[in-house]
Design a protein around this motif. Structure first.
Motif, mmCIF file in Angstrom:
data_model
loop_
_atom_site.group_PDB
_atom_site.id
_atom_site.type_symbol
_atom_site.label_atom_id
_atom_site.label_comp_id
_atom_site.label_asym_id
_atom_site.label_seq_id
_atom_site.Cartn_x
_atom_site.Cartn_y
_atom_site.Cartn_z
ATOM 1 N N GLY A 88 0.814 -1.213 0.000
ATOM 2 C CA GLY A 88 0.000 0.000 0.000
ATOM 3 C C GLY A 88 0.841 1.254 0.000
ATOM 4 N N PRO A 89 0.295 2.379 -0.445
ATOM 5 C CA PRO A 89 1.022 3.648 -0.468
ATOM 6 C C PRO A 89 1.590 3.991 0.908
ATOM 7 C CG PRO A 89 -1.084 3.864 -1.608
ATOM 8 C CD PRO A 89 -1.090 2.522 -0.935
ATOM 9 N N ASP A 127 5.125 -4.580 -12.865
ATOM 10 C CA ASP A 127 3.911 -5.028 -13.551
ATOM 11 C C ASP A 127 3.339 -3.913 -14.429
ATOM 12 O OD1 ASP A 127 1.818 -6.581 -14.379
ATOM 13 O OD2 ASP A 127 0.710 -6.508 -12.479
ATOM 14 N N ASP A 128 4.152 -3.475 -15.404
ATOM 15 C CA ASP A 128 3.747 -2.429 -16.357
ATOM 16 C C ASP A 128 3.293 -1.150 -15.658
ATOM 17 O OD1 ASP A 128 4.352 -3.951 -18.551
ATOM 18 O OD2 ASP A 128 2.321 -4.701 -18.831
ATOM 19 N N GLY A 129 3.935 -0.845 -14.529
ATOM 20 C CA GLY A 129 3.661 0.414 -13.847
ATOM 21 C C GLY A 129 2.474 0.391 -12.917
ATOM 22 N N ARG A 130 1.864 -0.775 -12.738
ATOM 23 C CA ARG A 130 0.715 -0.836 -11.825
ATOM 24 C C ARG A 130 1.138 -0.580 -10.386
ATOM 25 N NH1 ARG A 130 -0.187 -4.644 -15.815
ATOM 26 N NH2 ARG A 130 -2.202 -4.460 -16.892
ATOM 27 N N ALA A 140 24.952 -2.835 -1.076
ATOM 28 C CA ALA A 140 25.514 -3.617 -2.176
ATOM 29 C C ALA A 140 24.538 -4.666 -2.675
ATOM 30 C CB ALA A 140 26.811 -4.286 -1.726
ATOM 31 N N ASP A 141 23.700 -5.187 -1.769
ATOM 32 C CA ASP A 141 22.804 -6.271 -2.173
ATOM 33 C C ASP A 141 21.375 -6.073 -1.665
ATOM 34 O OD1 ASP A 141 23.253 -6.664 0.482
ATOM 35 O OD2 ASP A 141 23.923 -8.752 0.307
ATOM 36 N N TRP A 142 21.016 -4.847 -1.328
ATOM 37 C CA TRP A 142 19.642 -4.568 -0.906
ATOM 38 C C TRP A 142 19.218 -3.176 -1.340
ATOM 39 C CZ3 TRP A 142 18.999 -0.348 2.308
ATOM 40 C CH2 TRP A 142 20.138 0.094 2.993
ATOM 41 N N ILE A 143 17.934 -3.015 -1.547
ATOM 42 C CA ILE A 143 17.340 -1.721 -1.900
ATOM 43 C C ILE A 143 16.102 -1.528 -1.043
ATOM 44 C CG2 ILE A 143 16.110 -0.410 -3.688
ATOM 45 C CD1 ILE A 143 17.775 -1.887 -5.781
ATOM 46 N N GLU A 144 16.026 -0.382 -0.378
ATOM 47 C CA GLU A 144 14.835 -0.042 0.395
ATOM 48 C C GLU A 144 14.035 0.985 -0.379
ATOM 49 O OE1 GLU A 144 14.925 1.720 4.609
ATOM 50 O OE2 GLU A 144 14.857 -0.471 4.901
ATOM 51 N N ALA A 145 12.722 0.824 -0.413
ATOM 52 C CA ALA A 145 11.900 1.719 -1.225
ATOM 53 C C ALA A 145 10.570 1.995 -0.552
ATOM 54 C CB ALA A 145 11.672 1.095 -2.597
ATOM 55 N N LYS A 146 10.042 3.172 -0.861
ATOM 56 C CA LYS A 146 8.731 3.582 -0.360
ATOM 57 C C LYS A 146 7.705 3.385 -1.467
ATOM 58 C CE LYS A 146 6.271 7.638 1.468
ATOM 59 N NZ LYS A 146 6.405 9.090 1.796
ATOM 60 N N VAL A 147 6.573 2.811 -1.132
ATOM 61 C CA VAL A 147 5.527 2.570 -2.124
ATOM 62 C C VAL A 147 4.801 3.883 -2.442
ATOM 63 C CG1 VAL A 147 3.404 1.311 -2.651
ATOM 64 C CG2 VAL A 147 5.220 0.199 -1.326
ATOM 65 N N ILE A 148 4.798 4.247 -3.702
ATOM 66 C CA ILE A 148 4.097 5.464 -4.144
ATOM 67 C C ILE A 148 2.706 5.107 -4.651
ATOM 68 C CG2 ILE A 148 4.207 7.463 -5.689
ATOM 69 C CD1 ILE A 148 6.467 7.308 -3.589
ATOM 70 N N VAL A 149 2.632 4.094 -5.495
ATOM 71 C CA VAL A 149 1.344 3.586 -5.975
ATOM 72 C C VAL A 149 1.259 2.116 -5.590
ATOM 73 C CG1 VAL A 149 -0.119 3.144 -7.990
ATOM 74 C CG2 VAL A 149 1.333 5.186 -7.926
ATOM 75 N N GLY A 150 0.272 1.779 -4.769
ATOM 76 C CA GLY A 150 0.170 0.423 -4.258
ATOM 77 C C GLY A 150 -0.530 -0.527 -5.211
ATOM 78 N N GLY A 151 -0.469 -1.798 -4.842
ATOM 79 C CA GLY A 151 -1.100 -2.831 -5.654
ATOM 80 C C GLY A 151 -0.514 -4.183 -5.290
ATOM 81 N N ALA A 152 -0.647 -5.131 -6.214
ATOM 82 C CA ALA A 152 -0.148 -6.490 -5.967
ATOM 83 C C ALA A 152 1.148 -6.718 -6.730
ATOM 84 C CB ALA A 152 -1.195 -7.506 -6.376
ATOM 85 N N ILE A 153 2.106 -7.336 -6.050
ATOM 86 C CA ILE A 153 3.349 -7.783 -6.686
ATOM 87 C C ILE A 153 3.322 -9.306 -6.670
ATOM 88 C CG2 ILE A 153 5.871 -7.778 -6.605
ATOM 89 C CD1 ILE A 153 5.739 -5.169 -5.023
#
Length: 472
Positions: A88-89, A127-130, A140-153
């Motif tokens: 979710g966002p 998923d095509d920008g969904r 080096a081997d991890w990325i942390e990110a904030k959800v801007i547009v939520g959905g299913a992965i």
């Protein structure tokens, strides 16, 4: 068998269209070039289709183009423990380089080139920008990110990185195997997926070595930043609006399409407009009005060709989709506004003698109400220079090269005919009038304008223009 239109049709072959009977039906409905999509099917499957198309070519006695479309480097998430997770966002999630069956804190992303290239503030589209996430931190081997547009992965969904240039060859191990296979078969065009920079095209050219034309698919923002160089290094361009529309705002795609078509016309390179052109015809026998308008817009823009994807590959109405596209092109080119729009988008005159001669041929043919422009071309260049002008008359392109005749199945307005080399002026005139009559472009007493390069059979020398009266 003459097409009574200028723009060409490319159709993708798939389960709905790979039988010899359906391939013939699609050709008769209007297909000029068939696309073999190497993202799907086996090499053996494609070999059968290639053989069927070449057999059809002999039967109808007309050149047919074959385009192989390489899969390219597909970036995907790995396997998730529960096959799918909902985000979710505002949530924070983590991607990891090495991992299996992950969750929100360890989504597998097995692509080290991403970890080497991204930075905080970059976006990842899934998923095509969904689903859209923005990177807030990384190691080096991890990325942390904030959800801007939520959905299913879910498992193995594609990932796009619009703001990131990846140090990634556009040719994967699979692509190199497929490329060698396709070149041995004798395909006419090779489409490169996910081109980012000019060196990508140079790398492919070294492998292809003149055995097929190189078509760069424009679907990355990075390619748009170096577009002039990429066009010059390519033999043709595909405006691949699917992935491009994921990585740039949807509302920017129509403008970029017009820019790319104009830039290719200026550079004398064929350009295809592709993706979802008649998408509703995958499941219904008629398109939406918006889709019809979309195809017409590409024709008004001056595109060399328009392309069907799933409509002809896996849809329920492949022949109807081709026939509809053929009908839309004919109707658009016959509209009273078409010529004025095409004339208004003339790219300007190139001052080099070959371009000036080709342009003069088009103007002269129109002024004297000639029946056709006959272009002798050993490499396709003379015909391309005439087509750049988008003349109101048909272009009869005569070539001694079978490969060139097939590649010209993508060129706007060109009706290609295979002929032996000519040796002198008299033979040039004789062949020009013979083919003009045989191919139903002219009758006795008509005028034709013949453009050629002298010495004959020397590529790139468009320097001779002649008006000929067809003998009665």
């Amino acid at each position: 068998m003459r097409r009574h239109r200028r723009a060409k049709i490319v159709a993708t072959v798939g389960p709905a269209s790979n039988s010899p009977d359906m391939l013939k039906a699609l050709f008769l409905a209007g297909v000029d070039t068939f696309r073999l999509n190497f993202s799907h099917g086996t090499q053996a499957d494609h070999a059968k289709v290639h053989a069927a198309i070449r057999a059809l070519e002999k039967e109808v006695k007309r050149p047919i183009g074959i385009l192989m479309d390489l899969q390219g480097p597909k970036i995907r998430v790995g396997t998730l423990r529960d096959k799918k997770i909902a985000v979710g966002p505002g949530e924070t999630i983590r991607f990891v380089l090495n991992g299996t069956e992950g969750d929100k804190t360890s989504i597998p992303l097995p692509h080290p080139e991403i970890f080497a290239a991204v930075a905080p503030g970059h976006d990842l589209l899934i998923d095509d920008g969904r689903v859209r996430v923005r990177i807030t931190g990384l190691g080096a081997d991890w990325i942390e990110a904030k959800v801007i547009v939520g959905g299913a992965i879910s498992n193995h969904k594609g990932v796009n990185l619009p703001g990131t240039i990846l140090e990634l060859s556009p040719l994967t191990t699979k692509d190199r195997s497929d490329l060698a296979f396709g070149l041995d078969l004798g395909v006419d065009w090779v489409a490169l997926s996910f081109v980012q920079k000019p060196s990508d095209v140079i790398e492919a050219r070294g492998l292809i070595n003149g055995r097929a034309g190189i078509m760069s698919k424009i679907e990355k923002p990075a390619a748009l930043e170096r577009i002039d160089d990429i066009i010059q290094l390519s033999d043709a361009i595909m405006v691949a609006r699917g992935d491009l529309g994921v990585e740039i705002p949807n509302e920017d795609v129509p403008g970029k399409q017009k820019e790319l078509v104009r830039a290719c016309r200026l550079a004398v390179k064929p350009v295809i407009v592709a993706t979802q052109m008649l998408d509703s015809m995958v499941a219904t026998p008629t398109p939406t009005r918006a889709e019809v308008s979309d195809v017409a817009t590409a024709i008004y823009d001056g595109a060399d060709a328009v392309m069907l994807s799933a409509e002809s590959a896996s849809g329920e109405y492949p022949r109807e989709a081709v026939a509809m596209m053929d009908s839309i092109i004919k109707s658009t080119e016959a509209h009273k506004m078409y010529r004025s729009i095409i004339e208004a988008t003339q790219p300007g005159e190139d001052q080099t003698p070959p371009h000036a001669v080709a342009s003069a041929a088009a103007d002269l043919a129109s002024a004297i109400h000639a029946s056709a422009i006959v272009a002798y071309t050993s490499s396709g260049t003379s015909a391309s220079r005439v087509a750049r002008k988008r003349p109101s008359l048909p272009i009869l392109a005569i070539t001694p090269n079978e490969d060139v005749s097939r590649r010209m199945c993508l060129l706007w307005g060109a009706h290609s005919v295979l002929s032996q080399d000519i040796k002198n002026y008299e033979e040039m005139v004789e062949r020009a009038t013979f083919f003009a009559v045989q191919e139903e472009f002219a009758r006795g007493g008509d005028l034709i304008v013949v453009v050629a390069g002298i010495p004959f059979a020397q590529a790139g020398t468009t320097n001779n223009l002649r008006v000929v009266t067809v003998p009665r």
